[in-house]
Scaffold this motif. Sequence first.
Motif, PDB file in Angstrom:
ATOM      1  N   GLY A  76      58.675 -63.142 -27.748  1.00 23.49           N
ATOM      2  CA  GLY A  76      59.455 -64.368 -27.632  1.00 23.49           C
ATOM      3  C   GLY A  76      58.579 -65.598 -27.609  1.00 23.49           C
ATOM      4  N   GLU A  77      59.245 -66.734 -27.659  1.00 27.20           N
ATOM      5  CA  GLU A  77      58.592 -68.038 -27.641  1.00 27.20           C
ATOM      6  C   GLU A  77      59.023 -68.807 -26.402  1.00 27.20           C
ATOM      7  OE1 GLU A  77      58.891 -72.271 -30.048  1.00 27.20           O
ATOM      8  OE2 GLU A  77      60.343 -70.670 -30.368  1.00 27.20           O
ATOM      9  N   ALA A  78      58.059 -69.312 -25.669  1.00 27.92           N
ATOM     10  CA  ALA A  78      58.385 -70.139 -24.512  1.00 27.92           C
ATOM     11  C   ALA A  78      58.946 -71.465 -24.999  1.00 27.92           C
ATOM     12  CB  ALA A  78      57.152 -70.373 -23.661  1.00 27.92           C
ATOM     13  N   ASP A  79      60.185 -71.765 -24.604  1.00 32.04           N
ATOM     14  CA  ASP A  79      60.784 -73.029 -25.020  1.00 32.04           C
ATOM     15  C   ASP A  79      61.153 -73.916 -23.843  1.00 32.04           C
ATOM     16  OD1 ASP A  79      63.003 -71.720 -24.011  1.00 32.04           O
ATOM     17  OD2 ASP A  79      63.833 -71.255 -25.981  1.00 32.04           O
ATOM     18  N   GLY A  80      60.785 -73.511 -22.633  1.00 31.37           N
ATOM     19  CA  GLY A  80      61.045 -74.327 -21.454  1.00 31.37           C
ATOM     20  C   GLY A  80      60.327 -73.774 -20.245  1.00 31.37           C
ATOM     21  N   ILE A  81      59.598 -74.623 -19.543  1.00 30.66           N
ATOM     22  CA  ILE A  81      58.860 -74.211 -18.349  1.00 30.66           C
ATOM     23  C   ILE A  81      59.239 -75.127 -17.199  1.00 30.66           C
ATOM     24  CG2 ILE A  81      56.583 -73.916 -17.301  1.00 30.66           C
ATOM     25  CD1 ILE A  81      55.469 -73.337 -20.066  1.00 30.66           C
ATOM     26  N   ASP A  82      59.719 -74.530 -16.112  1.00 35.28           N
ATOM     27  CA  ASP A  82      60.063 -75.275 -14.899  1.00 35.28           C
ATOM     28  C   ASP A  82      58.966 -75.011 -13.873  1.00 35.28           C
ATOM     29  OD1 ASP A  82      61.116 -76.283 -12.519  1.00 35.28           O
ATOM     30  OD2 ASP A  82      63.178 -75.812 -13.098  1.00 35.28           O
ATOM     31  N   LEU A  83      58.071 -75.982 -13.720  1.00 35.97           N
ATOM     32  CA  LEU A  83      56.935 -75.792 -12.819  1.00 35.97           C
ATOM     33  C   LEU A  83      57.371 -75.718 -11.358  1.00 35.97           C
ATOM     34  CD1 LEU A  83      54.309 -78.202 -14.433  1.00 35.97           C
ATOM     35  CD2 LEU A  83      54.562 -75.736 -14.751  1.00 35.97           C
ATOM     36  N   LEU A 105      50.745 -68.717 -13.560  1.00 37.85           N
ATOM     37  CA  LEU A 105      51.094 -68.938 -14.958  1.00 37.85           C
ATOM     38  C   LEU A 105      49.837 -69.300 -15.734  1.00 37.85           C
ATOM     39  CD1 LEU A 105      53.174 -69.437 -17.265  1.00 37.85           C
ATOM     40  CD2 LEU A 105      53.332 -71.804 -16.441  1.00 37.85           C
ATOM     41  N   VAL A 106      49.657 -68.662 -16.886  1.00 38.45           N
ATOM     42  CA  VAL A 106      48.539 -68.975 -17.781  1.00 38.45           C
ATOM     43  C   VAL A 106      49.117 -69.539 -19.078  1.00 38.45           C
ATOM     44  CG1 VAL A 106      46.538 -68.101 -19.031  1.00 38.45           C
ATOM     45  CG2 VAL A 106      47.156 -67.111 -16.809  1.00 38.45           C
ATOM     46  N   LEU A 107      48.786 -70.776 -19.387  1.00 36.30           N
ATOM     47  CA  LEU A 107      49.237 -71.405 -20.623  1.00 36.30           C
ATOM     48  C   LEU A 107      48.127 -71.297 -21.666  1.00 36.30           C
ATOM     49  CD1 LEU A 107      50.944 -74.575 -19.121  1.00 36.30           C
ATOM     50  CD2 LEU A 107      52.078 -72.633 -20.197  1.00 36.30           C
ATOM     51  N   ALA A 108      48.331 -70.430 -22.624  1.00 33.01           N
ATOM     52  CA  ALA A 108      47.372 -70.227 -23.722  1.00 33.01           C
ATOM     53  C   ALA A 108      48.132 -70.315 -25.035  1.00 33.01           C
ATOM     54  CB  ALA A 108      46.670 -68.884 -23.571  1.00 33.01           C
ATOM     55  N   ALA A 109      48.932 -71.363 -25.168  1.00 33.94           N
ATOM     56  CA  ALA A 109      49.841 -71.489 -26.314  1.00 33.94           C
ATOM     57  C   ALA A 109      49.133 -71.823 -27.609  1.00 33.94           C
ATOM     58  CB  ALA A 109      50.906 -72.552 -26.016  1.00 33.94           C
ATOM     59  N   GLY A 110      47.881 -72.259 -27.537  1.00 27.62           N
ATOM     60  CA  GLY A 110      47.109 -72.448 -28.757  1.00 27.62           C
ATOM     61  C   GLY A 110      47.400 -73.733 -29.483  1.00 27.62           C
ATOM     62  N   SER A 111      47.450 -73.657 -30.823  1.00 24.18           N
ATOM     63  CA  SER A 111      47.536 -74.847 -31.650  1.00 24.18           C
ATOM     64  C   SER A 111      48.382 -74.585 -32.884  1.00 24.18           C
ATOM     65  CB  SER A 111      46.128 -75.302 -32.064  1.00 24.18           C
ATOM     66  OG  SER A 111      45.411 -74.225 -32.647  1.00 24.18           O
ATOM     67  N   VAL A 112      48.732 -75.660 -33.576  1.00 13.86           N
ATOM     68  CA  VAL A 112      49.520 -75.581 -34.804  1.00 13.86           C
ATOM     69  C   VAL A 112      48.805 -76.412 -35.874  1.00 13.86           C
ATOM     70  CG1 VAL A 112      51.676 -75.220 -33.574  1.00 13.86           C
ATOM     71  CG2 VAL A 112      50.960 -77.549 -34.133  1.00 13.86           C
ATOM     72  N   ASN A 113      49.317 -76.357 -37.108  1.00 10.25           N
ATOM     73  CA  ASN A 113      48.703 -77.104 -38.202  1.00 10.25           C
ATOM     74  C   ASN A 113      48.670 -78.601 -37.905  1.00 10.25           C
ATOM     75  OD1 ASN A 113      48.145 -75.000 -40.120  1.00 10.25           O
ATOM     76  ND2 ASN A 113      50.354 -74.840 -40.480  1.00 10.25           N
ATOM     77  N   VAL A 263      42.874 -78.646 -42.902  1.00 10.76           N
ATOM     78  CA  VAL A 263      42.213 -79.818 -42.327  1.00 10.76           C
ATOM     79  C   VAL A 263      42.050 -79.735 -40.814  1.00 10.76           C
ATOM     80  CG1 VAL A 263      43.001 -81.329 -44.173  1.00 10.76           C
ATOM     81  CG2 VAL A 263      44.378 -81.087 -42.116  1.00 10.76           C
ATOM     82  N   GLY A 264      42.493 -78.672 -40.188  1.00 13.28           N
ATOM     83  CA  GLY A 264      42.336 -78.561 -38.749  1.00 13.28           C
ATOM     84  C   GLY A 264      43.645 -78.303 -38.039  1.00 13.28           C
ATOM     85  N   VAL A 265      43.607 -78.396 -36.725  1.00 11.31           N
ATOM     86  CA  VAL A 265      44.761 -78.061 -35.908  1.00 11.31           C
ATOM     87  C   VAL A 265      44.972 -79.103 -34.817  1.00 11.31           C
ATOM     88  CG1 VAL A 265      44.524 -75.573 -36.286  1.00 11.31           C
ATOM     89  CG2 VAL A 265      43.319 -76.644 -34.381  1.00 11.31           C
ATOM     90  N   ARG A 266      46.139 -79.036 -34.221  1.00  9.34           N
ATOM     91  CA  ARG A 266      46.455 -79.869 -33.064  1.00  9.34           C
ATOM     92  C   ARG A 266      47.054 -78.969 -31.986  1.00  9.34           C
ATOM     93  NH1 ARG A 266      52.102 -81.140 -33.444  1.00  9.34           N
ATOM     94  NH2 ARG A 266      52.947 -80.493 -35.472  1.00  9.34           N
ATOM     95  N   PRO A 267      46.951 -79.349 -30.709  1.00 12.06           N
ATOM     96  CA  PRO A 267      47.469 -78.488 -29.633  1.00 12.06           C
ATOM     97  C   PRO A 267      48.961 -78.231 -29.783  1.00 12.06           C
ATOM     98  CG  PRO A 267      46.056 -80.212 -28.739  1.00 12.06           C
ATOM     99  CD  PRO A 267      46.271 -80.548 -30.182  1.00 12.06           C
ATOM    100  N   ASP A 268      49.378 -77.090 -29.314  1.00 13.40           N
ATOM    101  CA  ASP A 268      50.793 -76.734 -29.372  1.00 13.40           C
ATOM    102  C   ASP A 268      51.629 -77.766 -28.608  1.00 13.40           C
ATOM    103  OD1 ASP A 268      53.350 -75.360 -28.616  1.00 13.40           O
ATOM    104  OD2 ASP A 268      52.418 -73.749 -29.741  1.00 13.40           O
ATOM    105  N   PRO A 269      52.722 -78.235 -29.203  1.00 13.13           N
ATOM    106  CA  PRO A 269      53.552 -79.258 -28.539  1.00 13.13           C
ATOM    107  C   PRO A 269      54.166 -78.794 -27.223  1.00 13.13           C
ATOM    108  CG  PRO A 269      54.083 -79.118 -30.889  1.00 13.13           C
ATOM    109  CD  PRO A 269      53.196 -77.959 -30.572  1.00 13.13           C
ATOM    110  N   LEU A 270      54.166 -77.501 -26.942  1.00 15.99           N
ATOM    111  CA  LEU A 270      54.767 -77.000 -25.708  1.00 15.99           C
ATOM    112  C   LEU A 270      54.169 -77.678 -24.478  1.00 15.99           C
ATOM    113  CD1 LEU A 270      56.528 -74.894 -24.132  1.00 15.99           C
ATOM    114  CD2 LEU A 270      54.527 -73.388 -24.223  1.00 15.99           C
ATOM    115  N   VAL A 271      52.848 -77.901 -24.480  1.00 17.57           N
ATOM    116  CA  VAL A 271      52.212 -78.438 -23.275  1.00 17.57           C
ATOM    117  C   VAL A 271      52.619 -79.886 -23.009  1.00 17.57           C
ATOM    118  CG1 VAL A 271      50.254 -76.861 -23.462  1.00 17.57           C
ATOM    119  CG2 VAL A 271      50.140 -79.082 -24.580  1.00 17.57           C
ATOM    120  N   GLU A 272      53.055 -80.597 -24.050  1.00 15.11           N
ATOM    121  CA  GLU A 272      53.466 -81.979 -23.850  1.00 15.11           C
ATOM    122  C   GLU A 272      54.747 -82.087 -23.026  1.00 15.11           C
ATOM    123  OE1 GLU A 272      53.827 -83.713 -27.680  1.00 15.11           O
ATOM    124  OE2 GLU A 272      51.681 -83.591 -28.146  1.00 15.11           O
ATOM    125  N   SER A 273      55.539 -81.016 -23.014  1.00 12.30           N
ATOM    126  CA  SER A 273      56.814 -81.056 -22.300  1.00 12.30           C
ATOM    127  C   SER A 273      56.659 -80.875 -20.793  1.00 12.30           C
ATOM    128  CB  SER A 273      57.733 -79.953 -22.839  1.00 12.30           C
ATOM    129  OG  SER A 273      57.198 -78.657 -22.547  1.00 12.30           O
TER     130      SER A 273
END
Length: 537
Positions: A76-83, A105-113, A263-273
């Motif tokens: 599955g994909e994490a789509d919401g985290i309630d700290l 909790l370990v956040l290792a969501a990685g990166s996207v294009n 051209v590289g990657v950017r962090p996964d948007p999940l952490v921004e939420s």
Amino acid sequence: MSRPRIVIVGAGFAGYRTARELSRLARDKADITLLNPTDYFLYLPLLPQVAAGILEPRRVTVSLSGTLPRVRPVLGEADGIDLDARTVHYSDPEGGGGTLQYDRLVLAAGSVNKLLPIPGVAEHAHGFRGLPEALYLRDHVTRQVELAAAADDPKSCAARCTFVVVGAGYTGTEVAAHGQMFTDAQVRKHPLREGMRPRWMLLDIAPRVLPELDERLSRTANRVLRQRGVDVRMGTSVKEAMHGGVLLTDGEFVDTRTLVWCVGVRPDPLVESLDQPMERGRLLVDPYLQVPGRPEVFACGDAAAVPDLDRPGQYTPMTAQHAWRHGKVCAHNIAASFGAGEPRPYRHRDLGFVVDLGGTQAAANPFGVPLSGPVAGAVTRGYHLAAMPGNRVRVAADWLLDAVLPRQAVQLGLVRSWSVPLDTASPELARVPGRGETGAEAGVGAGDGGAGAAERQPGPEPAKSQLGQEPAKNQPGGEPAKNQPGGEPAKNQPGGEPAKNQPGEEPAKKQPPPAPGEGHPSPGPVKRTDISAEGDR
């Protein structure tokens, strides 16, 4: 007393290593759950060899359940985290969902294009960060060479045999190096028009190939590429991508059917939420990989900004080497939080880098010693065998077979162009048409260069002018798709897939309803794991 619950989000280099080390340290004293969209860890550095037909796809994947004892994998994909509530909500690949509770909790969501505001790139380019993209590129390149060999028009032949790679980092350099060898081998069986040969172009705005490495390694890679026939253009990039070609920043228009975006990657948007302190899109952590003010939350890999204690004021780069080491330190610090040992800060020592240039050629500097040629090639392959957490014998066997037997240049039609869009948070999964059907299922049996898969494709019609995909009806160079539903894709969503993480999104207009008993379409592919930037070694 109940056992502590540890949830790890992402099974890339950082997440997989954390789970493996915790499995060893915990010894059934903790419940470890690993949430990931796929059931495997992808060894990304060898992905160019999959695209070039050297390695079979399963060679670069390592089973989670088969190599992580005492760890419970959850697809599955994490789509919401309630700290505050300490819960992780996720969506599974078939549109369902669930909630995981945690004590750590370990956040290792990685990166996207990483996308740049260049007109046409999102619509016409393809990335190179997952197995579907590698399989698509292998099929696509094979198809273009075969169509070019049969073409009567010299201009069409040249365009089909021109392959443009943007980004001269690790991934782009290796894709171009392996690609040129792959297509040269193909034209020996499918000769082109007299005087023509496949042309690979490697573009980057940087002043040299592999700008992040030592200049000696850069010179080695540049020399090998040019000797092989790769058109290396430094200080040049794409100004606009369009159907039939790309316009370069120097004003030249290149007729091509292939644009590979590395051209590289950017962090996964999940952490921004999470509404926590960030550093250029990465979640800020302390040297112990803990989120300030949230001692129960750890972050590592590409999604985390980890202070570099050897260079005060800077953060460790987004590379596989760092992600792999982050995972080990993270596991030890989590165990220490439960009283098993003492926490330790993250420090690293540079072991050097390796770049596989195909054949016996490579550029490497293990422990700072610059190497090139066959010696570097041997060191590079030895490093990969030592670094892989599984499949070593199978990988070595494929290398041996490739050395003594010709490659099987056939297109399987398993992944279609519309199923691997560049602008996706899930490069590890092919976009699915409708319900939980995979891109592979939609393309099975396509032996005619792609038309067969299009005929049986239940999803909406892909964008008609997308560079690098099989043209739609009445477009030159491809057989028209027959009997394909002509539904209009959902707005701004390539392939007509619903907007990400919106299960209630209205499907594309005129899209055929699911068959009785199939239920509703899934909400689209799920996000991915921690994979290194540029496939670093």
